[in-house]
Design a protein around this motif. Structure first.
Motif, PDB file in Angstrom:
ATOM      1  N   LEU A 199       0.813  -1.207   0.000  1.00  0.00           N
ATOM      2  CA  LEU A 199       0.000   0.000   0.000  1.00  0.00           C
ATOM      3  C   LEU A 199       0.857   1.272   0.000  1.00  0.00           C
ATOM      4  CD1 LEU A 199      -2.984  -0.911   2.374  1.00  0.00           C
ATOM      5  CD2 LEU A 199      -2.878  -1.007  -0.112  1.00  0.00           C
ATOM      6  N   ASP A 228       2.022   5.797   2.730  1.00  0.00           N
ATOM      7  CA  ASP A 228       1.493   4.488   3.097  1.00  0.00           C
ATOM      8  C   ASP A 228      -0.012   4.649   3.302  1.00  0.00           C
ATOM      9  OD1 ASP A 228       0.840   2.112   4.337  1.00  0.00           O
ATOM     10  OD2 ASP A 228       2.670   2.056   5.546  1.00  0.00           O
ATOM     11  N   HIS A 229      -0.786   3.864   2.570  1.00  0.00           N
ATOM     12  CA  HIS A 229      -2.238   3.981   2.662  1.00  0.00           C
ATOM     13  C   HIS A 229      -2.831   3.172   3.809  1.00  0.00           C
ATOM     14  CE1 HIS A 229      -3.054   6.426  -0.905  1.00  0.00           C
ATOM     15  NE2 HIS A 229      -2.020   5.816  -1.440  1.00  0.00           N
ATOM     16  N   ASN A 230      -2.002   2.431   4.557  1.00  0.00           N
ATOM     17  CA  ASN A 230      -2.518   1.779   5.755  1.00  0.00           C
ATOM     18  C   ASN A 230      -2.920   2.847   6.777  1.00  0.00           C
ATOM     19  OD1 ASN A 230      -2.137  -1.298   5.725  1.00  0.00           O
ATOM     20  ND2 ASN A 230      -0.162  -0.564   4.949  1.00  0.00           N
TER      21      ASN A 230
END
Ligand SMILES: [Zn+2]
Length: 166
Positions: free
Chosen positions: A79, A125-127
């Motif tokens: 991600l 970071d898409h987390n």
């Protein structure tokens, strides 16, 4: 009264990494000076906190640990994304580990965590920032009441007696 589904609970909480007991809390409602307010059973809270708030009454203090699956999800690889700096409002102030808002091409906004800052681009970071973490919550129940009809209609809690957004 004891809380159940469709109760409105107000509570103070402090949340930190369960593994690192010495770490600064990620969030503490007392710092904001106002308890959190939630209508139980309507997805307003992460599942682990929602479950832990059932069957409680005003004045109770307790601590719980919540696994990532019942909190902000497991950490997903893949991600990471490299994004040109022009898509950030505050590109010159970004540092790894910070959360920031990314303007999407569709005109929306998205919360991301900065992974690495380069000359012309930023790796994000898409987390969720708390993804993959087991969380430790310290909770104090301030008040429990039945939901007002307006709250059940809206699917969220309102302040005061619950009849309006206040
Ligand atoms: Zn409402």
């Amino acid at each position: 009264m004891r809380s159940e589904n469709n109760s409105v609970v107000s509570f103070h909480y402090s949340v930190r990494d369960a593994v690192d007991a010495a770490a600064e809390p990620f969030d503490d409602s007392r710092r904001r000076g106002k308890p959190m307010l939630a209508l139980l059973g309507h997805g307003q809270l992460v599942p682990g906190v929602e479950k832990a708030l059932v069957g409680r009454e005003a004045g109770e203090n307790f601590e719980i640990e919540i696994a990532p699956e019942d909190a902000y999800g497991v950490y997903q690889e893949g991600l990471l994304q490299r994004v040109p700096k022009k898509y950030f409002r505050d590109a010159q102030h970004l540092k790894p580990g910070m959360s920031t808002v990314l303007q999407t091409r569709e005109g929306g906004q998205r919360m991301v965590t900065v992974h690495k800052v380069g000359m012309t681009s930023v790796d994000v970071d898409h987390n969720h920032p708390l993804a993959g973490k087991t969380l430790h919550f310290a909770i104090e129940i301030i008040d429990v009441r039945a939901a007002a009809p307006e709250e059940l209609q809206h699917g969220h809690a309102h302040p005061g007696d619950g009849h309006s957004h206040g």
